[in-house]
Design a protein around this motif. Structure first.
Motif, short mmCIF file in Angstrom:
data_model
loop_
_atom_site.label_atom_id
_atom_site.label_comp_id
_atom_site.label_asym_id
_atom_site.label_seq_id
_atom_site.Cartn_x
_atom_site.Cartn_y
_atom_site.Cartn_z
N UNK A 116 19.11 88.77 15.95
CA UNK A 116 20.54 89.10 15.12
C UNK A 116 21.52 88.08 15.32
N UNK A 117 21.79 88.73 16.75
CA UNK A 117 22.82 87.60 16.92
C UNK A 117 23.15 85.83 16.99
N UNK A 118 22.04 85.61 16.66
CA UNK A 118 22.05 84.24 16.64
C UNK A 118 21.89 83.93 15.01
N UNK A 119 21.94 84.44 14.82
CA UNK A 119 21.18 84.55 13.10
C UNK A 119 20.96 83.53 12.72
N UNK A 120 19.10 83.79 13.76
CA UNK A 120 18.23 83.35 13.84
C UNK A 120 17.24 84.23 13.38
N UNK A 121 15.69 83.48 12.75
CA UNK A 121 14.39 84.19 12.21
C UNK A 121 12.93 83.99 13.26
N UNK A 122 11.99 84.60 13.04
CA UNK A 122 10.84 84.15 13.84
C UNK A 122 10.22 83.10 12.91
N UNK A 123 10.70 82.85 12.35
CA UNK A 123 10.22 81.12 11.90
C UNK A 123 11.16 80.72 12.49
N UNK A 124 12.27 80.33 13.04
CA UNK A 124 13.36 79.38 14.10
C UNK A 124 12.59 79.35 15.30
N UNK A 125 12.37 80.67 15.92
CA UNK A 125 11.69 80.07 16.69
C UNK A 125 10.31 78.95 17.27
N UNK A 167 11.52 97.66 13.45
CA UNK A 167 12.60 96.77 14.40
C UNK A 167 12.67 95.20 13.29
N UNK A 168 12.10 94.72 12.66
CA UNK A 168 12.91 93.28 12.34
C UNK A 168 13.29 93.51 10.74
N UNK A 169 13.62 94.59 10.32
CA UNK A 169 14.24 94.55 9.06
C UNK A 169 15.58 93.75 9.44
N UNK A 170 16.56 92.99 10.05
CA UNK A 170 17.19 92.31 10.18
C UNK A 170 17.00 90.74 9.33
N UNK A 171 15.41 90.75 9.54
CA UNK A 171 15.19 89.64 9.47
C UNK A 171 15.52 89.24 7.33
N UNK A 172 15.38 90.81 6.50
CA UNK A 172 15.90 90.62 5.53
C UNK A 172 17.39 91.10 4.76
N UNK A 173 17.76 91.36 5.78
CA UNK A 173 19.05 91.51 5.84
C UNK A 173 20.36 90.47 5.93
N UNK A 174 20.17 89.21 6.29
CA UNK A 174 21.11 87.95 6.73
C UNK A 174 20.63 86.75 6.51
N UNK A 175 21.63 85.79 6.17
CA UNK A 175 21.25 84.81 5.74
C UNK A 175 20.42 83.87 6.73
N UNK A 176 19.85 83.72 7.57
CA UNK A 176 19.88 82.63 8.78
C UNK A 176 20.36 81.04 8.37
N UNK A 177 20.40 81.30 9.87
CA UNK A 177 20.86 80.09 10.35
C UNK A 177 20.02 78.76 9.97
N UNK A 178 20.09 77.50 10.41
CA UNK A 178 18.99 76.08 10.91
C UNK A 178 19.30 75.91 12.21
N UNK A 179 18.35 75.26 12.27
CA UNK A 179 18.13 75.13 13.70
C UNK A 179 16.89 75.73 14.42
N UNK A 180 15.82 75.07 15.39
CA UNK A 180 14.93 75.88 15.82
C UNK A 180 15.52 76.15 17.60
N UNK A 181 15.11 77.59 17.75
CA UNK A 181 15.67 77.92 18.70
C UNK A 181 14.28 78.81 20.09
N UNK A 182 14.70 78.82 21.43
CA UNK A 182 13.90 79.29 22.34
C UNK A 182 14.61 80.67 23.09
#
Length: 352
Positions: free
Chosen positions: A85-94, A11-26
């Motif tokens: 994925x659409x927001x270009x964030x990872x779980x670490x951003x949440x 499910x979370x393959x996308x976290x290894x396939x993109x460069x995340x943006x900065x910033x915390x999200x909810x």
């Protein structure tokens, strides 16, 4: 923290396939019997109209009472992953997640879902689990948990909160225990009316031809096979427009079904208002009545939502209807945002 489905997919393959943006999200999730929506909003957001939504993802039913716990959890996890994925964030951003799901009706349900979420997200993430009605209320009051919400979609429930945190609910027990007034309840009654008319046990109704044409069937006999080959609630509920159209065309049986549904929905609201004394001692205090769901939308001649409001305000004139500008998933995100904001700076738990 890789996660795998029962079919072997990651499910979370996308976290290894993109460069995340900065910033915390909810993340705010609204999971019902019809579909599941997840929105991603910035944690440090300025409140504006419209509210800033970084991304939105949609999936199928996540009510465990309808599709089973494993399928419901996979749907919820996938929709959260898609939103990130659409927001270009990872779980670490949440920084916070609010999961508002139909079928969460008891503290045991909540704790089980919280334990499951903790397996998915890092330890710093604040987690909240509510019934989907709570998010629907928040979507109409911009995060304030006060008043009553009526949801009438695939299923139905009335849910209310007092200013001091007391809460009560009515209906929402699923179709077997009588969610009459929901799209499922209306449609199931229409199917029953067709079978009764075909048997000679009930009056003739235009619903017979309308439903058969809609489903592409030749005879009411075929309804039995159609109904039981897939008993998913949303599939039955899809017949709602056919019932409304038949009622608007003058069919007495269809009109009776809708009139009865108005009474059922109004009685759910009245039960919550009475238990919580939302209208005050004299019955005239003002309180918000948030109206959510496809059943409550106006049609050409039939406006079930307006009929329900008229019925409620005859008893409780202080009820003022609100049709939310944002969807319940945003309401769920606002609930999480409020809770996080309170922890960070001691501000009130509301945003308006």
């Amino acid at each position: 923290m890789q996660r795998y489905t029962k079919t072997g997919g990651e499910i979370w393959d996308m976290e290894n396939s993109q460069s995340p943006r900065m910033g915390s999200v909810i993340l705010g999730v609204d999971g019902g019997a019809g579909n599941t929506v997840c929105v991603c909003i910035p944690a440090a957001m300025p409140f504006a109209d419209p509210l800033p939504v970084l991304s939105r993802a949609v999936a199928g039913c996540s009510n465990h009472n309808s599709v089973g716990e494993d399928k419901a959890r996979e749907t919820l996890e996938r929709v959260m992953a898609q939103a990130l994925l659409k927001a270009r964030r990872r779980r670490s951003n949440v920084c916070a997640v609010c999961l508002a799901v139909a079928g969460v009706n008891h503290p045991i349900d909540q704790q089980r879902m919280l334990d499951w979420l903790r397996e998915i997200f890092p330890s710093h993430v604040k987690l909240f689990v509510e019934n989907d009605a709570v998010a629907a209320l928040a979507s109409g009051t911009m995060g304030k948990l006060h008043g009553c919400v009526l949801i009438a979609g695939t299923g139905t429930i009335a849910y209310g909160f007092t200013r001091d945190g007391r809460e009560a609910r009515a209906a929402g027990a699923g179709p077997v225990l009588g969610d009459w007034g929901s799209a499922y309840g209306i449609s199931a009654q229409a199917l029953t009316a067709v079978v009764r008319a075909y048997d000679g046990r009930g009056p003739e109704t235009a619903l017979t031809n309308s439903i058969l044409d809609f489903l592409g069937l030749a005879s009411p006999d075929e309804l039995i096979g159609w109904t039981y080959e897939d008993q998913s609630w949303a599939r039955i509920a899809d017949l709602l427009p056919v019932v409304v159209e038949s009622a608007e065309a003058g069919d007495e049986v269809a009109n009776m079904i809708l009139h009865n549904s108005v009474g059922e929905l109004a009685s759910s609201v009245k039960a919550v208002v009475q238990r919580l004394e939302l209208s005050g001692e004299d019955g005239k205090d003002h309180f918000p009545l948030v109206m959510v769901g496809k059943v409550l939308m106006a049609n050409k001649r039939w406006d079930i939502g307006k009929e329900v409001i008229d019925c409620v305000t005859k008893t409780y004139p202080g009820a003022y209807p609100i049709h939310p500008k944002v969807e319940p998933a945003v309401g769920a995100a606002l609930l999480a945002w409020n809770a996080v904001a309170s922890e960070l700076d001691g501000s009130p738990r509301t945003v308006a």
